[in-house]
Each structure stands twice: as structure tokens, then as C-alpha cells.
Design a protein around this motif. Structure first.
Motif, PDB file in Angstrom:
ATOM      1  N   ASP A 144      -0.889 -11.827  16.470  1.00 25.76           N
ATOM      2  CA  ASP A 144      -0.402 -12.570  17.638  1.00 25.76           C
ATOM      3  C   ASP A 144      -1.143 -13.883  17.748  1.00 25.76           C
ATOM      4  O   ASP A 144      -2.377 -13.892  17.766  1.00 25.76           O
ATOM      5  CB  ASP A 144      -0.687 -11.769  18.927  1.00 25.76           C
ATOM      6  CG  ASP A 144       0.398 -10.748  19.161  1.00 25.76           C
ATOM      7  OD1 ASP A 144       1.441 -10.855  18.504  1.00 25.76           O
ATOM      8  OD2 ASP A 144       0.171  -9.835  19.985  1.00 25.76           O
ATOM      9  N   ASP A 145      -0.385 -14.965  17.824  1.00 27.22           N
ATOM     10  CA  ASP A 145      -0.972 -16.275  18.086  1.00 27.22           C
ATOM     11  C   ASP A 145      -2.195 -16.577  17.203  1.00 27.22           C
ATOM     12  O   ASP A 145      -3.305 -16.796  17.703  1.00 27.22           O
ATOM     13  CB  ASP A 145      -1.371 -16.293  19.579  1.00 27.22           C
ATOM     14  CG  ASP A 145      -1.540 -17.716  20.054  1.00 27.22           C
ATOM     15  OD1 ASP A 145      -1.069 -18.632  19.366  1.00 27.22           O
ATOM     16  OD2 ASP A 145      -2.178 -17.902  21.112  1.00 27.22           O
ATOM     17  N   PRO A 146      -2.019 -16.562  15.889  1.00 31.36           N
ATOM     18  CA  PRO A 146      -3.185 -16.797  15.021  1.00 31.36           C
ATOM     19  C   PRO A 146      -3.712 -18.228  15.166  1.00 31.36           C
ATOM     20  O   PRO A 146      -2.980 -19.119  15.582  1.00 31.36           O
ATOM     21  CB  PRO A 146      -2.620 -16.589  13.613  1.00 31.36           C
ATOM     22  CG  PRO A 146      -1.161 -16.842  13.732  1.00 31.36           C
ATOM     23  CD  PRO A 146      -0.769 -16.468  15.121  1.00 31.36           C
ATOM     24  N   ARG A 147      -4.950 -18.390  14.805  1.00 33.13           N
ATOM     25  CA  ARG A 147      -5.574 -19.704  14.875  1.00 33.13           C
ATOM     26  C   ARG A 147      -4.854 -20.707  13.958  1.00 33.13           C
ATOM     27  O   ARG A 147      -4.503 -20.358  12.831  1.00 33.13           O
ATOM     28  CB  ARG A 147      -7.008 -19.565  14.394  1.00 33.13           C
ATOM     29  CG  ARG A 147      -7.950 -20.453  15.106  1.00 33.13           C
ATOM     30  CD  ARG A 147      -9.349 -20.119  14.681  1.00 33.13           C
ATOM     31  NE  ARG A 147     -10.112 -19.693  15.837  1.00 33.13           N
ATOM     32  CZ  ARG A 147     -11.419 -19.514  15.813  1.00 33.13           C
ATOM     33  NH1 ARG A 147     -12.085 -19.674  14.692  1.00 33.13           N
ATOM     34  NH2 ARG A 147     -12.054 -19.161  16.894  1.00 33.13           N
ATOM     35  N   GLN A 148      -4.650 -21.894  14.456  1.00 34.61           N
ATOM     36  CA  GLN A 148      -4.011 -22.941  13.654  1.00 34.61           C
ATOM     37  C   GLN A 148      -5.046 -23.529  12.684  1.00 34.61           C
ATOM     38  O   GLN A 148      -6.191 -23.751  13.074  1.00 34.61           O
ATOM     39  CB  GLN A 148      -3.520 -24.013  14.620  1.00 34.61           C
ATOM     40  CG  GLN A 148      -2.838 -25.183  13.984  1.00 34.61           C
ATOM     41  CD  GLN A 148      -2.497 -26.236  15.042  1.00 34.61           C
ATOM     42  OE1 GLN A 148      -2.260 -25.930  16.209  1.00 34.61           O
ATOM     43  NE2 GLN A 148      -2.490 -27.486  14.632  1.00 34.61           N
ATOM     44  N   VAL A 197       6.915 -25.935  13.832  1.00 37.81           N
ATOM     45  CA  VAL A 197       5.692 -25.190  14.150  1.00 37.81           C
ATOM     46  C   VAL A 197       4.513 -26.167  14.132  1.00 37.81           C
ATOM     47  O   VAL A 197       4.551 -27.186  13.447  1.00 37.81           O
ATOM     48  CB  VAL A 197       5.406 -24.042  13.136  1.00 37.81           C
ATOM     49  CG1 VAL A 197       6.394 -22.911  13.309  1.00 37.81           C
ATOM     50  CG2 VAL A 197       5.420 -24.558  11.705  1.00 37.81           C
ATOM     51  N   SER A 198       3.489 -25.804  14.903  1.00 38.22           N
ATOM     52  CA  SER A 198       2.333 -26.710  14.991  1.00 38.22           C
ATOM     53  C   SER A 198       1.391 -26.496  13.818  1.00 38.22           C
ATOM     54  O   SER A 198       0.306 -25.929  13.958  1.00 38.22           O
ATOM     55  CB  SER A 198       1.597 -26.504  16.305  1.00 38.22           C
ATOM     56  OG  SER A 198       2.428 -26.941  17.349  1.00 38.22           O
ATOM     57  N   GLY A 199       1.833 -26.911  12.663  1.00 32.42           N
ATOM     58  CA  GLY A 199       0.981 -26.843  11.485  1.00 32.42           C
ATOM     59  C   GLY A 199       0.988 -25.475  10.835  1.00 32.42           C
ATOM     60  O   GLY A 199       1.874 -24.652  11.059  1.00 32.42           O
ATOM     61  N   ILE A 200      -0.054 -25.254  10.044  1.00 36.21           N
ATOM     62  CA  ILE A 200      -0.134 -24.030   9.243  1.00 36.21           C
ATOM     63  C   ILE A 200      -1.062 -23.046   9.964  1.00 36.21           C
ATOM     64  O   ILE A 200      -2.113 -23.436  10.472  1.00 36.21           O
ATOM     65  CB  ILE A 200      -0.685 -24.364   7.840  1.00 36.21           C
ATOM     66  CG1 ILE A 200       0.180 -25.468   7.207  1.00 36.21           C
ATOM     67  CG2 ILE A 200      -0.738 -23.126   6.964  1.00 36.21           C
ATOM     68  CD1 ILE A 200      -0.398 -26.060   5.935  1.00 36.21           C
ATOM     69  N   MET A 201      -0.651 -21.806  10.015  1.00 32.61           N
ATOM     70  CA  MET A 201      -1.444 -20.798  10.723  1.00 32.61           C
ATOM     71  C   MET A 201      -2.397 -20.088   9.752  1.00 32.61           C
ATOM     72  O   MET A 201      -2.091 -19.941   8.575  1.00 32.61           O
ATOM     73  CB  MET A 201      -0.514 -19.753  11.357  1.00 32.61           C
ATOM     74  CG  MET A 201       0.425 -20.335  12.378  1.00 32.61           C
ATOM     75  SD  MET A 201      -0.493 -21.115  13.717  1.00 32.61           S
ATOM     76  CE  MET A 201       0.534 -22.520  14.053  1.00 32.61           C
ATOM     77  N   SER A 202      -3.513 -19.619  10.292  1.00 32.18           N
ATOM     78  CA  SER A 202      -4.521 -18.991   9.424  1.00 32.18           C
ATOM     79  C   SER A 202      -4.108 -17.567   9.010  1.00 32.18           C
ATOM     80  O   SER A 202      -4.766 -16.964   8.163  1.00 32.18           O
ATOM     81  CB  SER A 202      -5.872 -18.962  10.118  1.00 32.18           C
ATOM     82  OG  SER A 202      -5.724 -18.375  11.384  1.00 32.18           O
ATOM     83  N   ALA A 203      -3.068 -17.022   9.628  1.00 38.08           N
ATOM     84  CA  ALA A 203      -2.534 -15.718   9.207  1.00 38.08           C
ATOM     85  C   ALA A 203      -1.081 -15.631   9.656  1.00 38.08           C
ATOM     86  O   ALA A 203      -0.626 -16.442  10.469  1.00 38.08           O
ATOM     87  CB  ALA A 203      -3.358 -14.594   9.818  1.00 38.08           C
ATOM     88  N   ASP A 204      -0.380 -14.666   9.119  1.00 39.09           N
ATOM     89  CA  ASP A 204       1.054 -14.526   9.411  1.00 39.09           C
ATOM     90  C   ASP A 204       1.294 -14.170  10.890  1.00 39.09           C
ATOM     91  O   ASP A 204       0.867 -13.095  11.336  1.00 39.09           O
ATOM     92  CB  ASP A 204       1.607 -13.417   8.496  1.00 39.09           C
ATOM     93  CG  ASP A 204       3.119 -13.304   8.576  1.00 39.09           C
ATOM     94  OD1 ASP A 204       3.699 -13.781   9.571  1.00 39.09           O
ATOM     95  OD2 ASP A 204       3.710 -12.723   7.650  1.00 39.09           O
ATOM     96  N   PRO A 205       1.978 -15.045  11.644  1.00 39.73           N
ATOM     97  CA  PRO A 205       2.190 -14.770  13.074  1.00 39.73           C
ATOM     98  C   PRO A 205       3.054 -13.542  13.338  1.00 39.73           C
ATOM     99  O   PRO A 205       3.077 -13.051  14.466  1.00 39.73           O
ATOM    100  CB  PRO A 205       2.875 -16.047  13.598  1.00 39.73           C
ATOM    101  CG  PRO A 205       3.167 -16.894  12.434  1.00 39.73           C
ATOM    102  CD  PRO A 205       2.554 -16.302  11.201  1.00 39.73           C
ATOM    103  N   ARG A 206       3.730 -13.035  12.293  1.00 36.13           N
ATOM    104  CA  ARG A 206       4.497 -11.808  12.511  1.00 36.13           C
ATOM    105  C   ARG A 206       3.572 -10.587  12.541  1.00 36.13           C
ATOM    106  O   ARG A 206       3.942  -9.522  12.985  1.00 36.13           O
ATOM    107  CB  ARG A 206       5.542 -11.633  11.396  1.00 36.13           C
ATOM    108  CG  ARG A 206       6.696 -12.631  11.513  1.00 36.13           C
ATOM    109  CD  ARG A 206       7.512 -12.650  10.267  1.00 36.13           C
ATOM    110  NE  ARG A 206       6.665 -13.007   9.114  1.00 36.13           N
ATOM    111  CZ  ARG A 206       7.100 -13.232   7.889  1.00 36.13           C
ATOM    112  NH1 ARG A 206       8.376 -13.112   7.630  1.00 36.13           N
ATOM    113  NH2 ARG A 206       6.280 -13.563   6.915  1.00 36.13           N
ATOM    114  N   ILE A 207       2.356 -10.791  12.040  1.00 33.98           N
ATOM    115  CA  ILE A 207       1.410  -9.667  12.028  1.00 33.98           C
ATOM    116  C   ILE A 207       0.297  -9.892  13.065  1.00 33.98           C
ATOM    117  O   ILE A 207      -0.130  -8.980  13.747  1.00 33.98           O
ATOM    118  CB  ILE A 207       0.796  -9.504  10.608  1.00 33.98           C
ATOM    119  CG1 ILE A 207       1.919  -9.263   9.586  1.00 33.98           C
ATOM    120  CG2 ILE A 207      -0.226  -8.377  10.576  1.00 33.98           C
ATOM    121  CD1 ILE A 207       1.466  -9.253   8.153  1.00 33.98           C
TER     122      ILE A 207
END
Ligand code: ASP
Length: 438
Positions: free
Chosen positions: A219-223, A207-217
């Protein structure tokens, strides 16, 4: 400049991916130490080598026939060696494994995935292989014997310009192989980074780094581009899984920066994890949102509670006596709440209530389950006016009832307790409401 590059199982799942990982390592001469996981899944319906090894170990323990599982494992490695086009005596390795299996411990068996992957990768790179059993030392209780580990690793690796090191395992005081918990190659990587005093620890994943929120909840959260170790710890604890929890400590204490990056998108900067933010980003308000369900609230109401010296300490003592680690203790004048995870609370619920009742006869007392905790995390919360207001407004606008609010004096995070049924809705409301701050 020295970089330690750790590659996860999905980045090493087959020969082609191992070749790609090795190209990445070769493309930067500073990448001198490569730490590898065992080959992971090649697709959704595939099996991780480590899972197969755990299965094999269980089969062996129960006296079942494990030859089919062993064959599946050796086939995977065979196709890797073939794809890489290297000369590697896999038959000899598997003969040795077969010979030792009968008396082997579970830890030895499950460590073979990293061991073989390391040896094959080293052969492909034409780099030395350094067995983690000579570097990482565990205490008999499974905890890391830090001073010995760092002394060993420093002394051994000093003689190497470069090396491939298998993750996940080390050895105990008697030389027997011991392993970290699952995902532990991250820990090996950070230990090696600290031992060689690396300038950067790279954690290559899918994955491209850590996401600012859970991508399962969302859509496409900010990296997340930058995150501090303190923030990462908060987010990981609250369910954002990126690095193994224990991987943070060796890096945090020494301030070695790390980067979580994507083998499939190496141009993407990924997420930088640092001890201190670069000056121009210090005031960035919110870094991420994470949370989890499964908490219970023990609530005790008693008139004049606030004037009883030692009341809180005694309640926590009772909780501790039952081996429960609590999360939060919000209090008001005559009400004290203790929030802990439901499974622990469930186990001792009646004893706890009876004990408190016997000692204090509170006016009202109950344990309520079904709470979810959601954390808004950011070093900048303390320096930016209005973040807390925005958090509560976003939740209120979504019609969600707040059951608990906890914002420690550190102001590194604001924790909101809501009903589990409102969990995902809360994350969405906060993500939208705080988007401008992320
Ligand atoms: N192979 C081990 C696991 O699957 C360790 C790791 O990959 O980090 O848990």
C-alpha cells in the motif's frame, strides 16, 4: 537548455487532458520537443485508441466489417477536436485513412493513433508537426537502424525551434511504416532526446514517478526520488514497469538524465533517472524491490563435477541450443542449477534432460517449477555493510524458505528465489525489513 517532453496516452486521453499537457509544455520554454502517444483510456471501462486500431486491423485481415470500430475511433478524435476548439480538418484525415485502409499494413493502421494525436496537438499548440516516419528508421527485422535514425533526426530537427513528434512508429527501408512494441512512444522520446542532445528527457505519465515496490502488493509504497539507469534496468527487468525497456539505452549511453513525472501532479518532482547519482546520495543503500513469478530450476548433481573442465559450458550450450535464455546459474561443488523462465524450459524439458543424461549420467537431476525471483536493487548495496544480512533476516523472520540466493559481484542487486506461493509475502517482508534503507 533543451527538454524533450513525452506524454503517455492517459495524459492525452481527451481534449481537456491534451490542453493540460500543452499548458505544461508551454509553461517551460525549454520544453521544445513534445512526443505524443495515442489517446489512452479516459476511465477504467474506456478503450485505448491503439487497442481499437489493433482490433480494426485484425477485423480487416479476417474480412470482418470494421466500419463500427473505425467510427468509434473517429468519434473519439472528433470529440477531442471539439473540446480543444480548434479548426482541424478531421474529415479529410479520415477520408485518407478510409482510402488507404484496404491495402494498408497493420503497422500503418496502428500508427494512426499517434499520427493524428500529434497533428491535433501541433494544431492546438500552433507548433510544427514532424512526422516520425521521416526521423525513425527501422531495419527489415524490426530493430532500430541507429545511425540512420540519429543522422536523420539530427538533420531534420536542427531546423526546428520546437515541434510535436508522434511516438511509436517510424519507417522501414522501403518507406513503409513500422512500429516499436507496445508502449514504444517512450522509445521515440528517448531517441529524440538523444538526437537533439537534450539536457533532460521528461516522461509525463499518470503516476508520480517510479515506486520502490509494486503498489498492488504494498500500500502506498515510497516513491523513488533518484535512480540510476543501471538500477532502473534491473528493476524494469524484474517487473517494475515504468518506461519501455528499450527507452533506457539511448539515454544510458549518452548519460542524458530523465524524469518520470505525473501530469496530474506536476509539482511533484517525480523520479530522476541519472547515469551517476548526485554525490550526497551515492551511499543510499537500497532503491527498490521488484520481482516476478514463473521460473524453473534445472538442478544437476554429480560427484566431482567441479573438476570436470567444460561441464558448465556444455550444460549452458545445451540450454542455448534450445533457444532458452537463462537467468541465473548458482553452483556449488557438485551441484549446478540453471534458472530460466518456465514456458521456455517447459517446451524442451524432456530433450534437455535426456541430452544431459546421455552425456554425463548425473547422480540426480530434475527440473522444479514454481519459483519466483525477487530482486533487491541498489547501487549502494556494495558500499553499505549489513544489507544482505537484513535481506535474509527479513525473509527468515517472515518464515519464508529461500530456494536460491544470487548476488553478483557487481552487488547492484541481491536476487532471492522463493516458492511462487511465497512471492507476495516475500515482497512485503523485504519492504518492511528494508524500509529504513529505502
Ligand atoms: N500507443 C502505443 C501503445 O498503446 C504506444 C504508446 O502509447 O507508447 O502501445
Amino acid at each position: 537548455m533543451v527538454k524533450v517532453a513525452k506524454f503517455g496516452g492517459s495524459s492525452l486521453a481527451d481534449g481537456e487532458r491534451i490542453r493540460h499537457a500543452c499548458e505544461l509544455v508551454r509553461s517551460d520554454p525549454d520544453r521544445r520537443f513534445m512526443v505524443v502517444s495515442a489517446p489512452g483510456k479516459r476511465g477504467n471501462d474506456d478503450e485505448k485508441i491503439t487497442d481499437l486500431l489493433y482490433h480494426l486491423s485484425e477485423q480487416k485481415e479476417s474480412g470482418a466489417d470494421y466500419s463500427g470500430t473505425l467510427k468509434r475511433i473517429s468519434n473519439r478524435f472528433e470529440s477531442i477536436v471539439q473540446d480543444l476548439g480548434i479548426t482541424f480538418d478531421l474529415d479529410r484525415e479520415f477520408d485518407l485513412i478510409r482510402d488507404r485502409l484496404k491495402d494498408a499494413s497493420a503497422a500503418w493502421i496502428v500508427s494512426r493513433g499517434e499520427y493524428l494525436c500529434g497533428k491535433i496537438t501541433a494544431a492546438f499548440l500552433d507548433w510544427p508537426f514532424v512526422d516520425a516516419a521521416h526521423l525513425i528508421r527501422f531495419r527489415p527485422d524490426g530493430s532500430l537502424e541507429e545511425s540512420l535514425t540519429y543522422a536523420n533526426a539530427r538533420r531534420v530537427l536542427e531546423d526546428y525551434e520546437c515541434a510535436v513528434i508522434p511516438g511509436f512508429y517510424g519507417s522501414g527501408p522501403n518507406g513503409k511504416i513500422m512500429v516499436f512494441t507496445r508502449g514504444g512512444s517512450d522509445v521515440t522520446g528517448s531517441i529524440i532526446a538523444r538526437a537533439v542532445d537534450a539536457d533532460l528527457y521528461e516522461n509525463w505519465t499518470d503516476v508520480s514517478g517510479i515506486m520502490s515496490a509494486d503498489p498492488r502488493i504494498i500500500d502506498d509504497p515510497r516513491q523513488i526520488r533518484w535512480i540510476s539507469y543501471r538500477e532502473l534496468r534491473e528493476l524494469s527487468y524484474m517487473g517494475a514497469s515504468v518506461l519501455h525497456e528499450d527507452a533506457v539505452f539511448p539515454l544510458k549511453t549518452t548519460g542524458i538524465p530523465s524524469r518520470v513525472c505525473n501530469t496530474m501532479d506536476p509539482e511533484n518532482e517525480g523520479t530522476h533517472i541519472v547515469g551517476k547519482y548526485p554525490v550526497d546520495l551515492v551511499n543510499h543503500p537500497v532503491t527498490g524491490i521488484a520481482g516476478k513469478c514463473g521460473f524453473s530450476n534445472l538442478q544437476i548433481e554429480m560427484a566431482m563435477m567441479n573438476s570436470q573442465v567444460g561441464f558448465g559450458a556444455r550444460i549452458l550450450e545445451i540450454i542455448a541450443k534450445h533457444g532458452i535464455s537463462y537467468e541465473h546459474t548458482p553452483t556449488s561443488i557438485d551441484i549446478m542449477s540453471v534458472i530460466a523462465d518456465t514456458p521456455s524450459m517447459m517446451q524442451h524439458r524432456n530433450e534437455i534432460l535426456q541430452e544431459i543424461d546421455r552425456e554425463y549420467h548425473p547422480d540426480r537431476m530434475f527440473i522444479q517449477d514454481g519459483m519466483a525471483l525477487v530482486a533487491v536493487v541498489g547501487e549502494g548495496i556494495s558500499t553499505n555493510v549489513g544489507v544482505a544480512a537484513k535481506v535474509l533476516a527479513s525473509i527468515a523472520e517472515a518464515g519464508i524458505n529461500v530456494r536460491m540466493i544470487d548476488a553478483g559481484c557487481s552487488e547492484l542487486n541481491i536476487i532471492i528465489g522463493v516458492n511462487e506461493s511465497d512471492y507476495e509475502k516475500t515482497i512485503r517482508a523485504l519492504y518492511e525489513g528494508l524500509y529504513e534503507y529505502l
